[in-house]
Design a protein around this motif. Structure first.
Motif, PDB file in Angstrom:
ATOM      1  N   VAL A 272      29.648  15.003  80.772  1.00 59.43           N
ATOM      2  CA  VAL A 272      31.105  15.383  80.434  1.00 59.43           C
ATOM      3  C   VAL A 272      31.648  14.963  79.484  1.00 59.43           C
ATOM      4  O   VAL A 272      31.134  13.838  78.712  1.00 59.43           O
ATOM      5  N   GLY A 273      32.686  15.473  78.846  1.00 58.79           N
ATOM      6  CA  GLY A 273      33.136  15.017  77.468  1.00 58.79           C
ATOM      7  C   GLY A 273      32.764  15.410  76.453  1.00 58.79           C
ATOM      8  O   GLY A 273      33.081  15.156  75.303  1.00 58.79           O
ATOM      9  N   GLN A 274      31.660  16.409  76.332  1.00 56.82           N
ATOM     10  CA  GLN A 274      31.088  16.795  75.308  1.00 56.82           C
ATOM     11  C   GLN A 274      30.632  18.410  75.318  1.00 56.82           C
ATOM     12  O   GLN A 274      30.407  18.785  76.222  1.00 56.82           O
ATOM     13  N   ASN A 275      31.115  18.982  74.195  1.00 57.23           N
ATOM     14  CA  ASN A 275      30.747  20.337  74.042  1.00 57.23           C
ATOM     15  C   ASN A 275      29.301  20.447  73.597  1.00 57.23           C
ATOM     16  O   ASN A 275      28.796  19.833  72.823  1.00 57.23           O
ATOM     17  N   ARG A 276      28.313  21.455  74.399  1.00 54.89           N
ATOM     18  CA  ARG A 276      26.908  21.517  74.259  1.00 54.89           C
ATOM     19  C   ARG A 276      26.948  22.623  73.449  1.00 54.89           C
ATOM     20  O   ARG A 276      27.639  23.804  73.775  1.00 54.89           O
ATOM     21  N   HIS A 277      25.949  22.875  72.555  1.00 50.93           N
ATOM     22  CA  HIS A 277      25.584  23.934  72.007  1.00 50.93           C
ATOM     23  C   HIS A 277      23.865  24.041  71.563  1.00 50.93           C
ATOM     24  O   HIS A 277      23.559  22.887  71.385  1.00 50.93           O
ATOM     25  N   TYR A 278      23.630  25.271  71.283  1.00 53.69           N
ATOM     26  CA  TYR A 278      22.221  25.399  70.664  1.00 53.69           C
ATOM     27  C   TYR A 278      22.302  26.610  69.736  1.00 53.69           C
ATOM     28  O   TYR A 278      23.139  27.535  69.872  1.00 53.69           O
ATOM     29  N   LEU A 279      21.646  26.710  68.527  1.00 56.15           N
ATOM     30  CA  LEU A 279      21.412  27.775  67.775  1.00 56.15           C
ATOM     31  C   LEU A 279      19.908  27.910  67.285  1.00 56.15           C
ATOM     32  O   LEU A 279      19.403  27.196  66.814  1.00 56.15           O
ATOM     33  N   THR A 280      19.345  29.144  67.527  1.00 49.96           N
ATOM     34  CA  THR A 280      18.182  29.359  66.767  1.00 49.96           C
ATOM     35  C   THR A 280      18.200  30.807  66.148  1.00 49.96           C
ATOM     36  O   THR A 280      19.032  31.674  66.452  1.00 49.96           O
ATOM     37  N   GLY A 281      17.406  30.855  65.001  1.00 51.95           N
ATOM     38  CA  GLY A 281      17.373  32.195  64.364  1.00 51.95           C
ATOM     39  C   GLY A 281      15.844  32.389  63.507  1.00 51.95           C
ATOM     40  O   GLY A 281      15.410  31.403  63.246  1.00 51.95           O
ATOM     41  N   TYR A 282      15.865  33.445  62.915  1.00 48.36           N
ATOM     42  CA  TYR A 282      14.881  33.715  62.174  1.00 48.36           C
ATOM     43  C   TYR A 282      15.173  35.108  61.371  1.00 48.36           C
ATOM     44  O   TYR A 282      16.098  35.830  61.572  1.00 48.36           O
ATOM     45  N   GLY A 283      14.620  35.114  60.138  1.00 49.91           N
ATOM     46  CA  GLY A 283      14.666  36.428  59.213  1.00 49.91           C
ATOM     47  C   GLY A 283      13.926  36.578  58.559  1.00 49.91           C
ATOM     48  O   GLY A 283      12.863  35.389  58.128  1.00 49.91           O
ATOM     49  N   THR A 284      13.428  37.762  58.109  1.00 52.50           N
ATOM     50  CA  THR A 284      12.331  37.884  57.245  1.00 52.50           C
ATOM     51  C   THR A 284      12.868  38.977  56.199  1.00 52.50           C
ATOM     52  O   THR A 284      13.443  40.286  56.482  1.00 52.50           O
ATOM     53  N   ALA A 300      20.189  21.818  68.015  1.00 48.99           N
ATOM     54  CA  ALA A 300      20.730  21.581  69.472  1.00 48.99           C
ATOM     55  C   ALA A 300      21.776  20.398  69.674  1.00 48.99           C
ATOM     56  O   ALA A 300      21.519  19.403  68.728  1.00 48.99           O
ATOM     57  N   SER A 301      22.749  20.432  70.425  1.00 49.54           N
ATOM     58  CA  SER A 301      23.998  19.419  70.439  1.00 49.54           C
ATOM     59  C   SER A 301      23.112  18.086  71.038  1.00 49.54           C
ATOM     60  O   SER A 301      23.464  17.035  70.729  1.00 49.54           O
ATOM     61  N   ASP A 302      22.268  18.168  72.213  1.00 48.00           N
ATOM     62  CA  ASP A 302      21.587  17.003  72.351  1.00 48.00           C
ATOM     63  C   ASP A 302      20.350  17.588  73.267  1.00 48.00           C
ATOM     64  O   ASP A 302      19.751  18.608  73.185  1.00 48.00           O
ATOM     65  N   SER A 303      19.488  16.533  73.571  1.00 48.05           N
ATOM     66  CA  SER A 303      18.217  16.581  73.706  1.00 48.05           C
ATOM     67  C   SER A 303      17.836  17.487  75.122  1.00 48.05           C
ATOM     68  O   SER A 303      16.784  18.154  75.030  1.00 48.05           O
ATOM     69  N   GLY A 304      18.719  17.584  75.987  1.00 49.83           N
ATOM     70  CA  GLY A 304      18.533  17.904  77.137  1.00 49.83           C
ATOM     71  C   GLY A 304      19.043  19.373  77.393  1.00 49.83           C
ATOM     72  O   GLY A 304      18.717  20.246  78.380  1.00 49.83           O
ATOM     73  N   TYR A 305      19.925  19.754  76.540  1.00 47.43           N
ATOM     74  CA  TYR A 305      20.720  21.033  76.720  1.00 47.43           C
ATOM     75  C   TYR A 305      19.786  22.348  76.845  1.00 47.43           C
ATOM     76  O   TYR A 305      19.976  23.099  77.643  1.00 47.43           O
ATOM     77  N   ARG A 306      18.879  22.859  75.862  1.00 43.80           N
ATOM     78  CA  ARG A 306      18.116  23.975  76.116  1.00 43.80           C
ATOM     79  C   ARG A 306      17.210  23.916  77.359  1.00 43.80           C
ATOM     80  O   ARG A 306      17.183  25.067  77.722  1.00 43.80           O
ATOM     81  N   SER A 307      16.647  22.753  78.073  1.00 42.38           N
ATOM     82  CA  SER A 307      15.953  22.721  78.984  1.00 42.38           C
ATOM     83  C   SER A 307      16.761  22.835  80.383  1.00 42.38           C
ATOM     84  O   SER A 307      16.553  23.468  81.193  1.00 42.38           O
TER      85      SER A 307
END
Length: 711
Positions: A272-284, A300-307
């Motif tokens: 609660v009270g926090q916007n969560r986000h993640y970003l991954t990317g790659y390029g060649t 990632a915004s925090d340790s548990g977001y992606r899981s």
């Protein structure tokens, strides 16, 4: 009698008979259609009547029927009886009768069935062809399902009107009713779908129904947006009573490269009270002179977001950019890396987060002395955020390696190899009062290797190889006293049994007198089973404290390395490696199983590691995992995966999926249960259901799973 007629002269009112023969009559006009028929007659009212295996062709469009009447005064083709129109892109029109112009571009077809790319079929009471681009259908029933004995298709679209734009490759429906098994489930005043030949178009993709014990129930409906010919954006909203999430994917092709970014933004009740986000990317990118530029992004915004959201269970994030060039005798790589830990027992301030590496290696074949000469330059630096003494330590190094090696065959088939090397190293350490700021060293090394390969061929055609191996080597200097930041985890395996130094990087080197003994056995048979076993051990005159007790390389005598592989003709492959102490107790073991044959695919793995503080492993690991799929038939496929923790005697994760697909629909249902208990992997159960309608581009092709009326 069969006659040949030139339509061009007919249209200019000069009709002439050219020949009489027993072959089919042909008539053509440079501005109209090419006509092939068994018989052509000209009536008194100046109509051309073609009958018997009639085929008309114009600009990629072919018409097949039994009778065509050409009316000169109206410049119209009157087609009686069943007619089949085939277009250059593979689309097919089948009708009871038709009236078309001489260019086959405009006209009316009655009782028509329109088949696009051998997948989507549209039935209509009347079909109009307009300008060769538009096909206008009235009183429409559209489906890609196989319909037998007047049965009801799995899905269908009924509409008052449909327009197919061949240039834009779009189908527009007016007042459309969507039905499942004949039951109306949705009404849309207007609806647009891409035709089966379109690869990219703005629109909705396959929806997915998701139910999770953490996130609740919701529907993911991706919307695909084209950004020109070489880029696209996919936006996927996901709303439940727990979360409001938007997932994003961006892709772009360049003339010499490719970029993809994936991410998500969430507002939920889990944090609660926090916007969560993640970003991954790659390029060649393929640059000039064989250089390749690559990059990776993970944040990632925090340790548990992606899981929590099922994106990934990785607990260390890495980002970086690298420039690489690989040629026959040259290797170059420069990279800049950034790491972020999500583990509870690690802090980013005290971990090496920023890392830079430059490697240049060149290989020579000197003709005068023979053998192979290599020169290698390596630059490395890593930095911590903390400025605190010792725990905020930063390090850098410069390593130069010059090596030469050659091998000869002696009497009796004995193979003798000689390797010489000179290593020049310079190290710099800052923010650590217990270590000298800058040190340099030179490490000469030499090693001699003997192999005695013994080979025989058995009666079955299999070749057997037994090869005893022995090596003795020496390297100058003393074991490094620098802090061990890089070679924390050293692995003892087949690849470094005969190495001059078994540390993974050049922050330290093995010194003193080192010997190695090994034995290799191989069985090779192209049509039967093949197998191999390698056993080895290392001996030295003095121990190196940089090798951890579980590396297998500590002490004066290493632990025993045992590695094996087995490949069977029935499709199975087994690979295993273990390190055993003097009592033959396993220190580290790992195994992998791969099976692929006919309808069954299996992959399994096993790993066992003991806890070791020197390798940053606070607890022991012993687990196996198994995943596989079984193709029940051409319509049904089942798959499952499982991971079991042998130390806690319980499953870590289980999952199963069942997919049904045919020519017009694909349905997938899956369930995953995670039993993990760390803060980054909260226990959760997730159910997913994905339904895809096939026959147009967003649903994919269903040709491979097409049913027949005999089923």
């Amino acid at each position: 009698m069969i006659r040949t007629l030139n339509i061009l002269r007919f249209l200019s009112t000069a009709v002439a008979l050219l020949t009489v023969c027993t072959l089919p009559l042909r008539a053509q006009d440079v501005d109209a259609a090419l006509l092939v028929a068994d018989s052509v007659l000209i009536t008194d009212d100046e109509r051309l009547v073609a009958t018997g295996n009639v085929e008309a062709y114009y600009d990629g469009t072919r018409v097949f029927t039994d009778e065509i009447i050409y009316d000169q005064s109206r410049d119209e083709l009157i087609i009686k009886g069943p007619v089949r129109i085939s277009q250059e892109n593979g689309d097919i029109l089948i009708a009871d009768s038709a009236d078309l112009d001489s260019k086959l571009e405009n006209g009316i077809l009655r009782g028509a069935r329109y088949v696009l790319n051998q997948e989507l079929q549209i039935l209509s009471a009347q079909t109009d062809r307009v300008e060769g681009r538009y096909t206008v259908l009235r009183k429409v029933v559209a489906t890609s399902c196989q319909v037998c004995d007047n049965g009801t298709p799995i899905w269908q679209v009924r509409a008052d009107r449909a327009i197919h734009d061949r240039d834009e490759k779009q189908i527009y429906f007016r007042r459309a009713h969507f039905r499942m098994f004949g039951v109306p489930v949705l009404y849309l005043p207007r609806m647009r779908i891409p035709d089966p030949t379109l690869e990219r178009s703005n629109g909705f993709l396959v929806p997915k129904f998701v139910s999770s014990t953490q996130l609740g129930f919701g529907i993911k409906v991706p919307y695909f947006i084209t950004l020109g010919d070489h880029a696209d954006l996919t936006i996927t909203p996901f709303v439940t009573n727990v979360t409001k999430t938007v997932e994003l994917r961006f892709r772009k092709m360049f003339r010499r490269g490719y970029v993809e970014l994936n991410g998500a933004l969430s507002e939920d009740t889990l944090l609660v009270g926090q916007n969560r986000h993640y970003l991954t990317g790659y390029g060649t990118f393929n640059l000039r002179n064989d250089f390749i530029l690559t990059f990776d992004i993970e944040t990632a915004s925090d340790s548990g977001y992606r899981s929590n959201y099922g994106y990934s269970g990785v607990d260390r994030l890495g980002s970086g950019i690298a420039l690489t060039r690989v040629k026959r005798d040259v290797f170059f790589q420069a990279e800049l890396l950034n790491y972020e830990t999500l583990r509870d027992n690690e802090k980013n301030d005290t971990q090496p987060t920023l890392i830079g590496n430059v490697v240049y290696e060149r290989r020579y074949q000197p003709k005068k002395i023979g053998g192979e000469l290599r020169a290698r330059l390596e630059l490395h630096a890593h930095k911590r955020v903390s400025l605190t003494d010792i725990i905020g330590r930063d390090m850098s190094r410069v390593n130069v390696d010059l090596s030469w090696r050659d091998e000869w065959t002696l009497a009796g088939g004995l193979r003798f190899g000689l390797t010489g090397q000179l290593g020049l190293d310079s190290y710099a350490v800052s923010h650590d009062s217990t270590t000298l700021g800058r040190t340099s060293s030179a490490t000469p090394a030499i090693a001699a290797t003997l192999r005695y390969p013994l080979q025989r061929q058995g009666a079955s055609g299999a070749r057997h190889l037994i090869e005893p191996i022995a090596q003795i080597g020496w390297a100058g200097g003393t074991p490094s006293t620098l802090p061990n930041d890089e070679s924390v985890s050293s692995e003892f395996d087949q690849s470094n049994l005969l190495s001059l130094s078994r540390f993974p990087v050049k922050d330290r080197r093995e010194t003193g007198v080192v010997g190695a003994l090994g034995l290799r056995w191989e069985r090779l048979h192209p049509d039967s089973w093949s197998a191999g076993v390698t056993i080895g051990q290392v001996f030295r005159d003095r121990s190196d404290p940089s090798f951890s007790s579980l590396s297998g390389l500590s002490g004066l005598t290493s632990d025993t390395l045992l590695a094996l592989h087995y490949t069977a003709a029935w499709g199975g492959t087994i690979q295993a490696r273990g390190i055993f102490d003097n009592a033959l107790e396993p220190i580290k073991t790992e195994a992998r199983l791969i099976y692929s044959r006919n309808k069954l695919r299996l992959t399994g793995s096993y790993v066992q590691l003991k806890a070791n503080a020197a390798e940053n492993r606070t607890s022991s690991v012993a687990e196996w995992s198994l995943s596989g799929s079984y193709r029940i038939n051409k319509h049904w496929t089942a798959s499952a995966n499982s991971q079991y923790d042998l130390l806690t005697d319980r499953f870590s994760e289980n999952g199963a999926n069942l997919v049904y697909e045919n020519e017009c629909i694909s349905v997938g249902i899956g369930a995953t249960r995670s039993f993990a208990k760390s803060t980054t992997l909260i226990p959760a159960t997730t159910y997913e259901l994905a339904v895809s309608l096939r026959g147009f581009s967003t649903g994919g092709s269903g040709k491979a799973a097409r049913r027949t009326c005999r089923n």
